[in-house]
Enzyme design. Structure first.
Site, short mmCIF file in Angstrom:
data_model
loop_
_atom_site.label_atom_id
_atom_site.label_comp_id
_atom_site.label_asym_id
_atom_site.label_seq_id
_atom_site.Cartn_x
_atom_site.Cartn_y
_atom_site.Cartn_z
N ASP A 13 25.70 -20.24 58.17
CA ASP A 13 26.04 -19.99 59.71
C ASP A 13 25.31 -21.01 60.24
OD1 ASP A 13 27.34 -17.63 59.10
OD2 ASP A 13 25.64 -16.27 59.74
N1 URA Z 1 25.04 -14.54 55.42
C1 URA Z 1 25.13 -14.45 56.66
O1 URA Z 1 25.02 -13.77 57.29
N2 URA Z 1 24.96 -15.73 57.06
C2 URA Z 1 24.94 -16.87 56.44
O2 URA Z 1 24.77 -17.88 57.01
C3 URA Z 1 24.53 -16.45 54.95
C4 URA Z 1 24.97 -15.38 54.41
#
Ligand code: URA
Length: 240
Positions: free
Chosen positions: A102
């Site tokens: 993310d």
């Molecule tokens: N899980 C998440 O919630 N975000 C990420 O970036 C990776 C794994």
């Protein structure tokens, strides 16, 4: 000089998957230095390979580890013009990230032009372990830790068993957790924690497929070593 079987060279050049490339060879559509290639034939960098008469330009294969900073998107290009994980990496080969973090997740992200490796590592069957450290709101009870370990019901189905440990309960108003999952669903760690009422404040990926960040600082990248590549290939079930 790199030597490999012709179907692998075609897959690495992005012509087709390994299996489809092998079929192209079997069908007599591939030549090496002007002669029709045989299935399993070994080629070198300098060899001229064609498919249906068109020259295939094999790129040198590169796989990088990036310690992703905040505010950077895990795509090759962003329609909104935000910085991407490819900014700052060499642009002489066409790279893309293996999976996504993310925009507000930091940490270990692999970036490659090896389509075969990326495809296999991202396939759910390869069950690549990914380790995260998460600072979540509130005090996480042992019941909640057990729930995270056993699987959480999310709107796209239950999560697979995970390894979960509490790292620190001293942070004011929060708890640091270490969570290792083998799936790669969208925002999975955040959704698992949120399902139990613990909003994720910070999320860092510290390990992927047996590789760790080591001394790599936030925002820095480096090429993987051959030992790391071998470990990943084994993880992905590839004989190399
Ligand atoms: N899980 C998440 O919630 N975000 C990420 O970036 C990776 C794994």
């Amino acid at each position: 000089m790199a030597e490999m079987r012709v179907h692998r060279a075609l897959a690495q050049a992005g012509v087709a998957s390994r299996r489809a490339a092998e079929k192209l060879v079997a069908e007599g559509r591939v030549t090496v230095n002007g002669d029709v290639a045989m299935v399993g034939q070994v080629v070198r960098d300098a060899d001229v390979i064609t498919v249906d008469g068109r020259r295939v330009h094999a790129e040198p294969i590169r796989t990088y580890m990036l310690n992703k900073p905040m505010g950077v998107v895990s795509t090759a290009s962003d329609p909104e013009g935000r910085p991407t994980v490819l900014d700052g990496l060499p642009d002489d080969v066409r790279l893309y990230p293996i999976g996504r973090l993310d925009i507000d997740t930091t940490g270990l992200l692999l970036i490659t032009n090896d389509g075969d490796l990326a495809h296999r590592l991202m396939h759910p069957r390869s069950k690549v372990p990914k380790t995260y450290e998460a600072l979540v709101d509130g005090r996480v009870s042992s019941t909640a830790v057990r729930a995270l370990r056993n699987g959480i019901e999310l709107d796209d189905g239950p999560t697979q068993p995970a390894r979960v440990e509490v790292l620190d309960r001293q942070t004011p108003g929060g708890t640091w957790l270490r969570i290792e999952i083998t799936e790669g669903r969208n925002r999975q760690v955040r959704r698992m924690c949120e399902a139990l009422g613990h909003r994720v404040r910070r999320l860092v990926r510290t390990r992927y497929g047996g590789l760790g960040l080591g001394r790599l600082q936030r925002g820095e990248h480096r090429l993987l070593t051959s030992a790391e590549l071998a470990r990943l290939a084994a993880q992905a079930g590839m004989a190399r």
